[in-house]
Design an enzyme around this catalytic site. Structure first.
Site, mmCIF file in Angstrom:
data_model
loop_
_atom_site.group_PDB
_atom_site.id
_atom_site.type_symbol
_atom_site.label_atom_id
_atom_site.label_comp_id
_atom_site.label_asym_id
_atom_site.label_seq_id
_atom_site.Cartn_x
_atom_site.Cartn_y
_atom_site.Cartn_z
ATOM 1 N N LEU A 145 43.713 -53.745 -26.304
ATOM 2 C CA LEU A 145 44.717 -53.249 -25.362
ATOM 3 C C LEU A 145 46.036 -53.984 -25.606
ATOM 4 O O LEU A 145 46.053 -55.198 -25.788
ATOM 5 C CB LEU A 145 44.220 -53.513 -23.934
ATOM 6 C CG LEU A 145 44.934 -52.775 -22.810
ATOM 7 C CD1 LEU A 145 44.749 -51.266 -22.934
ATOM 8 C CD2 LEU A 145 44.404 -53.253 -21.457
ATOM 9 N N HIS A 185 44.868 -40.965 -31.697
ATOM 10 C CA HIS A 185 43.513 -40.912 -31.145
ATOM 11 C C HIS A 185 42.792 -39.699 -31.750
ATOM 12 O O HIS A 185 43.375 -38.614 -31.822
ATOM 13 C CB HIS A 185 43.584 -40.786 -29.621
ATOM 14 C CG HIS A 185 42.243 -40.836 -28.977
ATOM 15 N ND1 HIS A 185 41.551 -42.021 -28.805
ATOM 16 C CD2 HIS A 185 41.443 -39.862 -28.499
ATOM 17 C CE1 HIS A 185 40.387 -41.753 -28.238
ATOM 18 N NE2 HIS A 185 40.296 -40.453 -28.044
ATOM 19 N N LEU A 189 42.208 -51.837 -31.990
ATOM 20 C CA LEU A 189 41.233 -51.687 -30.903
ATOM 21 C C LEU A 189 41.514 -52.516 -29.659
ATOM 22 O O LEU A 189 40.815 -52.383 -28.666
ATOM 23 C CB LEU A 189 39.825 -52.001 -31.432
ATOM 24 C CG LEU A 189 39.320 -51.033 -32.500
ATOM 25 C CD1 LEU A 189 37.907 -51.396 -32.940
ATOM 26 C CD2 LEU A 189 39.352 -49.594 -32.007
ATOM 27 N N ASP A 193 44.800 -45.014 -24.121
ATOM 28 C CA ASP A 193 44.887 -43.566 -24.380
ATOM 29 C C ASP A 193 45.563 -42.747 -23.283
ATOM 30 O O ASP A 193 45.257 -41.574 -23.098
ATOM 31 C CB ASP A 193 43.480 -42.975 -24.629
ATOM 32 C CG ASP A 193 42.779 -43.675 -25.775
ATOM 33 O OD1 ASP A 193 43.468 -44.075 -26.734
ATOM 34 O OD2 ASP A 193 41.547 -43.839 -25.714
ATOM 35 N N ASN A 200 50.380 -44.492 -30.712
ATOM 36 C CA ASN A 200 48.978 -44.619 -31.132
ATOM 37 C C ASN A 200 48.475 -43.256 -31.582
ATOM 38 O O ASN A 200 49.027 -42.218 -31.206
ATOM 39 C CB ASN A 200 48.136 -45.109 -29.949
ATOM 40 C CG ASN A 200 46.671 -45.281 -30.302
ATOM 41 O OD1 ASN A 200 46.336 -45.810 -31.356
ATOM 42 N ND2 ASN A 200 45.792 -44.818 -29.432
ATOM 43 N N GLU A 241 44.990 -36.376 -39.271
ATOM 44 C CA GLU A 241 45.683 -37.650 -38.997
ATOM 45 C C GLU A 241 46.551 -38.050 -40.187
ATOM 46 O O GLU A 241 47.717 -38.408 -40.029
ATOM 47 C CB GLU A 241 44.664 -38.754 -38.727
ATOM 48 C CG GLU A 241 43.919 -38.571 -37.421
ATOM 49 C CD GLU A 241 43.034 -39.762 -37.091
ATOM 50 O OE1 GLU A 241 42.756 -40.582 -37.986
ATOM 51 O OE2 GLU A 241 42.623 -39.872 -35.927
ATOM 52 N N GLY A 275 42.042 -49.010 -42.177
ATOM 53 C CA GLY A 275 43.461 -48.740 -42.361
ATOM 54 C C GLY A 275 43.773 -47.584 -43.284
ATOM 55 O O GLY A 275 44.783 -47.612 -43.985
ATOM 56 N N ASN A 319 44.784 -44.682 -42.304
ATOM 57 C CA ASN A 319 46.051 -44.129 -41.796
ATOM 58 C C ASN A 319 47.220 -45.024 -42.193
ATOM 59 O O ASN A 319 48.271 -44.527 -42.603
ATOM 60 C CB ASN A 319 46.006 -43.988 -40.266
ATOM 61 C CG ASN A 319 45.297 -42.726 -39.831
ATOM 62 O OD1 ASN A 319 45.868 -41.637 -39.873
ATOM 63 N ND2 ASN A 319 44.040 -42.862 -39.450
HETATM 64 C C1 GRF Z 1 41.485 -43.158 -36.630
HETATM 65 O O1 GRF Z 1 40.523 -42.174 -36.524
HETATM 66 C C2 GRF Z 1 42.365 -43.154 -35.410
HETATM 67 O O2 GRF Z 1 42.398 -41.939 -34.756
HETATM 68 C C3 GRF Z 1 41.725 -44.174 -34.528
HETATM 69 O O3 GRF Z 1 41.167 -45.119 -35.386
HETATM 70 C C4 GRF Z 1 40.878 -44.543 -36.635
HETATM 71 C C5 GRF Z 1 41.469 -45.436 -37.689
HETATM 72 O O4 GRF Z 1 41.006 -45.136 -38.953
HETATM 73 N N1 GRF Z 1 42.666 -44.668 -33.576
HETATM 74 P P1 GRF Z 1 41.623 -45.831 -40.230
HETATM 75 O O5 GRF Z 1 41.389 -47.347 -40.080
HETATM 76 O O6 GRF Z 1 43.080 -45.511 -40.265
HETATM 77 O O7 GRF Z 1 40.877 -45.284 -41.390
#
Ligand code: GRF
Length: 192
Positions: A87, A104, A85, A145, A102, A174, A12, A14
């Site tokens: 769907l 990616h 992760l 995706d 989302n 990101e 987490g 992000n």
């Molecule tokens: C990120 O790289 C994002 O693009 C992908 O999953 C990863 C999540 O990383 N969907 P974090 O848990 O936010 O560190």
């Protein structure tokens, strides 16, 4: 107040950046963090900011309406997947049309789809001999995706870059762009 719910399965980082970005914002808040894994570190990160959390299992997510009801009761405006992760079931997509996004870690439509997550993506990018990669923020539909693209940004892959190096470059983008893209979307929704 506009309300965000974040779904994450893992660390987490992000989610953390998004929470920090809107912390103290008077118009936008992260109202809930949800996970399919009771041990996901993202739950700790949410606790640290006193943001409520909800953990669900497969049965609840795919065979009940509980998650949808919870999100509707909280008046969630935008669902943000950040390293989630599973769907997303059709019922949730129908309940929040164009309100689920989302991120990616590659330039979709290349290097996406089921099983393409984390370092598997970066490994595939290197093996394909790509000279650049990037990030994609997109709407979520019933396929992994594949929803409409909202934002992409790129970085260069230098000779000798390994998976960790490009993962780092992608993560910087990101962390920088995801909160801003969320903010822009919510501003557009403001009068709806
Ligand atoms: C990120 O790289 C994002 O693009 C992908 O999953 C990863 C999540 O990383 N969907 P974090 O848990 O936010 O560190």
């Amino acid at each position: 107040m506009k309300r965000i719910a974040i779904f994450a399965s893992g660390s987490g980082s992000n989610a953390q950046k998004i929470i920090e970005y809107f912390h103290k914002n008077k118009e936008i808040e992260v109202s809930l963090v949800l996970s399919n894994r009771p041990d996901a570190y993202v739950l700790q990160r949410a606790d640290n900011f006193e943001i409520p959390t909800h953990v669900f299992d497969r049965d609840e997510f795919y065979h009940s309406n509980e998650v949808v009801k919870l999100l509707q009761n909280l008046n969630i405006d935008l669902i943000v997947l950040a390293g989630f992760l599973w769907l997303v079931p059709e019922g949730l997509i129908k309940a929040f049309p164009k309100r689920i996004i989302n991120i990616h870690p590659a330039l979709l439509p290349k290097f996406g789809g089921k099983g393409m997550y984390g370092n598997k993506v970066h490994k595939a990018v290197i093996e394909a001999g790509e000279q650049e990669s990037g990030i994609t923020i997109h709407y979520v539909n019933e396929h992994f995706d594949e929803g409409e693209i909202i934002h992409q940004s790129k970085y260069k892959i230098d000779k000798g870059d390994n998976v960790d190096m490009i993962a780092y470059k992608g993560q910087q983008l990101e962390h920088h762009y995801y909160p801003k893209v969320i903010e822009n979307l919510l501003k557009k929704y403001r009068n709806n």
